[in-house]
Scaffold this motif. Structure first.
Motif, PDB file in Angstrom:
ATOM      1  N   PRO A   1       9.681  36.475  -7.140  1.00 39.73           N
ATOM      2  CA  PRO A   1       9.743  35.316  -8.042  1.00 39.73           C
ATOM      3  C   PRO A   1       8.699  34.207  -7.871  1.00 39.73           C
ATOM      4  O   PRO A   1       8.597  33.354  -8.739  1.00 39.73           O
ATOM      5  CB  PRO A   1      11.150  34.755  -7.767  1.00 39.73           C
ATOM      6  N   CYS A   2       7.967  34.171  -6.747  1.00 42.88           N
ATOM      7  CA  CYS A   2       6.976  33.104  -6.498  1.00 42.88           C
ATOM      8  C   CYS A   2       7.614  31.736  -6.232  1.00 42.88           C
ATOM      9  O   CYS A   2       6.904  30.798  -5.880  1.00 42.88           O
ATOM     10  CB  CYS A   2       6.015  32.893  -7.670  1.00 42.88           C
ATOM     11  N   CYS A   3       8.897  31.610  -6.441  1.00 41.65           N
ATOM     12  CA  CYS A   3       9.552  30.293  -6.428  1.00 41.65           C
ATOM     13  C   CYS A   3      10.815  30.312  -5.564  1.00 41.65           C
ATOM     14  O   CYS A   3      11.382  31.370  -5.284  1.00 41.65           O
ATOM     15  CB  CYS A   3       9.962  29.886  -7.840  1.00 41.65           C
ATOM     16  N   ALA A   4      11.267  29.120  -5.194  1.00 43.90           N
ATOM     17  CA  ALA A   4      12.564  28.979  -4.525  1.00 43.90           C
ATOM     18  C   ALA A   4      13.678  29.309  -5.514  1.00 43.90           C
ATOM     19  O   ALA A   4      13.466  29.354  -6.727  1.00 43.90           O
ATOM     20  CB  ALA A   4      12.729  27.571  -3.976  1.00 43.90           C
ATOM     21  N   SER A   5      14.872  29.519  -4.997  1.00 42.81           N
ATOM     22  CA  SER A   5      15.971  30.062  -5.806  1.00 42.81           C
ATOM     23  C   SER A   5      16.993  29.017  -6.238  1.00 42.81           C
ATOM     24  O   SER A   5      17.934  29.339  -6.949  1.00 42.81           O
ATOM     25  CB  SER A   5      16.699  31.134  -4.980  1.00 42.81           C
ATOM     26  N   PHE A   6      16.800  27.757  -5.825  1.00 45.40           N
ATOM     27  CA  PHE A   6      17.909  26.803  -5.895  1.00 45.40           C
ATOM     28  C   PHE A   6      18.224  26.277  -7.294  1.00 45.40           C
ATOM     29  O   PHE A   6      19.148  25.505  -7.458  1.00 45.40           O
ATOM     30  CB  PHE A   6      17.647  25.637  -4.938  1.00 45.40           C
ATOM     31  N   ASP A   7      17.439  26.680  -8.311  1.00 46.96           N
ATOM     32  CA  ASP A   7      17.776  26.210  -9.660  1.00 46.96           C
ATOM     33  C   ASP A   7      18.959  26.973 -10.244  1.00 46.96           C
ATOM     34  O   ASP A   7      19.812  26.397 -10.917  1.00 46.96           O
ATOM     35  CB  ASP A   7      16.557  26.303 -10.589  1.00 46.96           C
ATOM     36  N   LEU A   8      19.047  28.277  -9.964  1.00 52.17           N
ATOM     37  CA  LEU A   8      20.124  29.102 -10.542  1.00 52.17           C
ATOM     38  C   LEU A   8      20.998  29.784  -9.493  1.00 52.17           C
ATOM     39  O   LEU A   8      22.057  30.301  -9.831  1.00 52.17           O
ATOM     40  CB  LEU A   8      19.523  30.190 -11.443  1.00 52.17           C
ATOM     41  N   PHE A   9      20.563  29.799  -8.232  1.00 52.80           N
ATOM     42  CA  PHE A   9      21.262  30.581  -7.213  1.00 52.80           C
ATOM     43  C   PHE A   9      21.526  29.730  -5.967  1.00 52.80           C
ATOM     44  O   PHE A   9      20.882  28.706  -5.757  1.00 52.80           O
ATOM     45  CB  PHE A   9      20.423  31.813  -6.826  1.00 52.80           C
ATOM     46  N   LYS A  10      22.471  30.199  -5.153  1.00 49.78           N
ATOM     47  CA  LYS A  10      22.778  29.470  -3.911  1.00 49.78           C
ATOM     48  C   LYS A  10      21.592  29.501  -2.961  1.00 49.78           C
ATOM     49  O   LYS A  10      21.301  28.522  -2.283  1.00 49.78           O
ATOM     50  CB  LYS A  10      24.009  30.092  -3.225  1.00 49.78           C
ATOM     51  N   ASN A  11      20.934  30.642  -2.913  1.00 51.68           N
ATOM     52  CA  ASN A  11      19.794  30.809  -2.017  1.00 51.68           C
ATOM     53  C   ASN A  11      19.067  32.100  -2.401  1.00 51.68           C
ATOM     54  O   ASN A  11      19.457  32.799  -3.336  1.00 51.68           O
ATOM     55  CB  ASN A  11      20.237  30.850  -0.538  1.00 51.68           C
ATOM     56  N   MET A  12      18.019  32.406  -1.639  1.00 52.20           N
ATOM     57  CA  MET A  12      17.221  33.602  -1.909  1.00 52.20           C
ATOM     58  C   MET A  12      18.059  34.874  -1.798  1.00 52.20           C
ATOM     59  O   MET A  12      17.914  35.817  -2.580  1.00 52.20           O
ATOM     60  CB  MET A  12      16.037  33.614  -0.929  1.00 52.20           C
ATOM     61  N   GLU A  13      18.980  34.905  -0.822  1.00 55.65           N
ATOM     62  CA  GLU A  13      19.833  36.081  -0.624  1.00 55.65           C
ATOM     63  C   GLU A  13      20.751  36.307  -1.822  1.00 55.65           C
ATOM     64  O   GLU A  13      20.937  37.437  -2.275  1.00 55.65           O
ATOM     65  CB  GLU A  13      20.670  35.938   0.651  1.00 55.65           C
ATOM     66  N   ASP A  14      21.325  35.218  -2.330  1.00 55.13           N
ATOM     67  CA  ASP A  14      22.214  35.298  -3.492  1.00 55.13           C
ATOM     68  C   ASP A  14      21.454  35.873  -4.692  1.00 55.13           C
ATOM     69  O   ASP A  14      21.964  36.738  -5.417  1.00 55.13           O
ATOM     70  CB  ASP A  14      22.764  33.899  -3.809  1.00 55.13           C
ATOM     71  N   ARG A  15      20.219  35.413  -4.883  1.00 52.14           N
ATOM     72  CA  ARG A  15      19.393  35.924  -5.981  1.00 52.14           C
ATOM     73  C   ARG A  15      19.174  37.430  -5.826  1.00 52.14           C
ATOM     74  O   ARG A  15      19.337  38.201  -6.788  1.00 52.14           O
ATOM     75  CB  ARG A  15      18.053  35.177  -5.987  1.00 52.14           C
ATOM     76  N   GLY A  16      18.810  37.865  -4.623  1.00 54.93           N
ATOM     77  CA  GLY A  16      18.578  39.287  -4.378  1.00 54.93           C
ATOM     78  C   GLY A  16      19.832  40.125  -4.536  1.00 54.93           C
ATOM     79  O   GLY A  16      19.791  41.228  -5.097  1.00 54.93           O
ATOM     80  N   GLU A  17      20.954  39.620  -4.039  1.00 55.20           N
ATOM     81  CA  GLU A  17      22.228  40.361  -4.124  1.00 55.20           C
ATOM     82  C   GLU A  17      22.660  40.525  -5.580  1.00 55.20           C
ATOM     83  O   GLU A  17      23.122  41.603  -5.982  1.00 55.20           O
ATOM     84  CB  GLU A  17      23.325  39.650  -3.327  1.00 55.20           C
ATOM     85  N   GLN A  18      22.532  39.459  -6.380  1.00 57.83           N
ATOM     86  CA  GLN A  18      22.896  39.555  -7.792  1.00 57.83           C
ATOM     87  C   GLN A  18      22.018  40.593  -8.502  1.00 57.83           C
ATOM     88  O   GLN A  18      22.502  41.385  -9.313  1.00 57.83           O
ATOM     89  CB  GLN A  18      22.753  38.193  -8.473  1.00 57.83           C
ATOM     90  N   PHE A  19      20.727  40.567  -8.205  1.00 54.79           N
ATOM     91  CA  PHE A  19      19.810  41.540  -8.793  1.00 54.79           C
ATOM     92  C   PHE A  19      20.237  42.965  -8.449  1.00 54.79           C
ATOM     93  O   PHE A  19      20.356  43.830  -9.322  1.00 54.79           O
ATOM     94  CB  PHE A  19      18.388  41.248  -8.288  1.00 54.79           C
TER      95      PHE A  19
END
Length: 443
Positions: free
Chosen positions: A418-436
């Motif tokens: 993503p090039c970016c931090a995850s905090f706009d839509l997700f709890k953290n980077m791990e949450d973003r990856g797990e949802q994906f």
């Protein structure tokens, strides 16, 4: 009795509180957010006073010293008040370092920290060394020092942690690279961020080791400013003057301290960026006296790191790869560079002052489509719409995965980098990856 106040009650803060209590301090923990139940239980078990959802000034500004969570910026109002009062503010790593004589292997860099730290830990564990994993990954260093001490600690250090470290000493310091990241935390001044990374060298002596990437232009320039006492172990992708670790004619080579080589194709980690990570890790193991056959085996069977170029599955002939850890432009560049197929790239999130120019040529070459994933995608549109590649605008992981499913052709790869931090839509980077991963596996 000296009073220690801890701001932030996550992994590092709770661990620091337990160690401070053990060492006889009067301890108070304060967190502006809700404290996770497991950390509340830990604090209660050790009879440590805490508060959540607020910072009570009269309980905080009486501290002799404050241990600050790395996630809290210096611009936070309570931190500013503490600075104005002259209260010394340190990191959990700095505090823990006072109460142990264990060997510290410390890794920093804009990219590759977690992979390299995990690989070094794998090598040391395979060699039977008594070691703990700490810093940005693993368990709190302070908690391990208090309750589960080890002879060696393998520590991933962010620039935020290094900011509040003063007397801590790395026996083996590893600096992988320096590229723009977290500039929003450094007043958008690159030099401020660079200075933070270079702090990994402070307090090193002639008995210590400094491993660094010899090809990095910023590191090369910065090293001219420092009187380095430790033994230098530079590495590079190809053999060049001064480098003691490199790749030559398909061979992975380390010249010092003990000569070592193996076939490059035997390395478990692939891609150019992982050559650097594998060289740094191998040199660290060599310095620590680990046998060559164990280093060779460990470099060959390391399983990799979750959320870092993690292969998820293949659906309708399309490969899905989770690289949620790519929270800056340089990490995404390396991910794209390692791709052997056309790519549907997922980018977006909380922008940290990113400059997307360096990645545009690679996107034009490699990508068949781009899917934007963020609360606000305007900067992405401004940068990438002009490239003439199909784009989709999405604001949730569900929308994003559906768009990728429609766009990707058999033989292509969908890459979340993503090039970016995850905090706009997700709890953290791990949450973003797990949802994906979950949504992809349900396709």
């Amino acid at each position: 009795m000296k009073k220690i106040v801890i701001l932030g009650a996550g992994e590092s803060g709770a661990g620091a509180a337990v160690l401070a209590k053990k060492e006889g301090f009067d301890v108070f923990v304060s967190d502006m957010s809700k404290i996770a139940s497991r950390y509340k239980e830990m604090l209660d078990q050790h009879q440590i006073a805490w508060e959540e959802g607020q910072h009570t000034e009269e309980k905080i500004l009486v501290a002799d010293e404050i241990i600050k969570s790395p996630g809290i910026p210096d611009t936070a109002p309570m931190v500013q008040k503490a600075i104005a009062k002259g209260i010394h503010i340190i990191s959990e790593i700095e505090f823990a370092g006072r109460y142990t004589h264990s060997k510290m292997i410390c890794i920093t860099g804009s990219n590759g920290k977690t992979t390299t730290t995990s690989l070094i830990y794998h090598i040391f564990k395979e060699a039977g060394y008594d070691c703990g994993l700490a810093g940005n990954i693993g368990h709190s260093l302070a908690l391990q020092v208090a309750e589960d001490p080890h002879e060696y600690y393998i520590i991933e250090l962010s620039s935020f942690q290094l900011d509040n470290m003063y007397d801590f000493r790395a026996n083996i310091a590893i600096l992988l690279n320096i590229t723009p990241d977290h500039l929003d935390r450094y007043n958008f001044e690159m030099q401020n961020y660079v200075d933070a990374k270079m702090r990994i060298l402070q307090n090193q002596t002639k008995d210590d080791a400094f491993i660094f990437w010899n090809d990095d232009p910023i590191i090369k320039k910065e090293l001219e400013k420092y009187d380095i006492q430790s033994i230098k172990y530079p590495f590079s992708e190809l053999r060049e003057k001064g480098s003691i670790g490199y790749i030559e004619k398909g061979q992975y080579v380390i010249e010092q301290p003990e000569p070592f080589n193996m076939e490059q194709e035997q390395l478990s980690l692939t891609g150019r960026h992982n050559i650097y990570n594998s060289l740094a890790a191998g040199i660290a193991g060599d310095i620590a006296g680990i046998k060559k056959e164990i280093i060779r085996k460990s470099l060959s069977d390391f399983p990799g790191v979750e959320h870092r170029l993690e292969k998820v599955t293949t659906v309708r002939g399309v490969n899905y790869v989770n690289d949620s850890k790519a929270t800056n432009v340089d990490a995404c560049w390396y991910a794209l560079d390692s791709m052997k197929t056309k790519v549907v790239l997922i980018v977006g999130g909380k922008d940290k002052g990113n400059d997307y120019e360096p990645i545009k040529p690679l996107i034009k070459e490699k990508c068949s489509a781009i899917v934007y994933l963020g609360a606000d995608n305007k900067k992405l549109h401004d940068n990438f719409d002009q490239l003439g590649i199909p784009v989709r605008d999405t604001h949730s992981m569900k929308e994003c995965v559906e768009a990728c499913y429609e766009l990707a052709q058999p033989g292509e790869t969908v890459l979340l980098s993503p090039c970016c931090a995850s905090f706009d839509l997700f709890k953290n980077m791990e949450d973003r990856g797990e949802q994906f991963k979950e949504l992809v596996r349900n396709l």
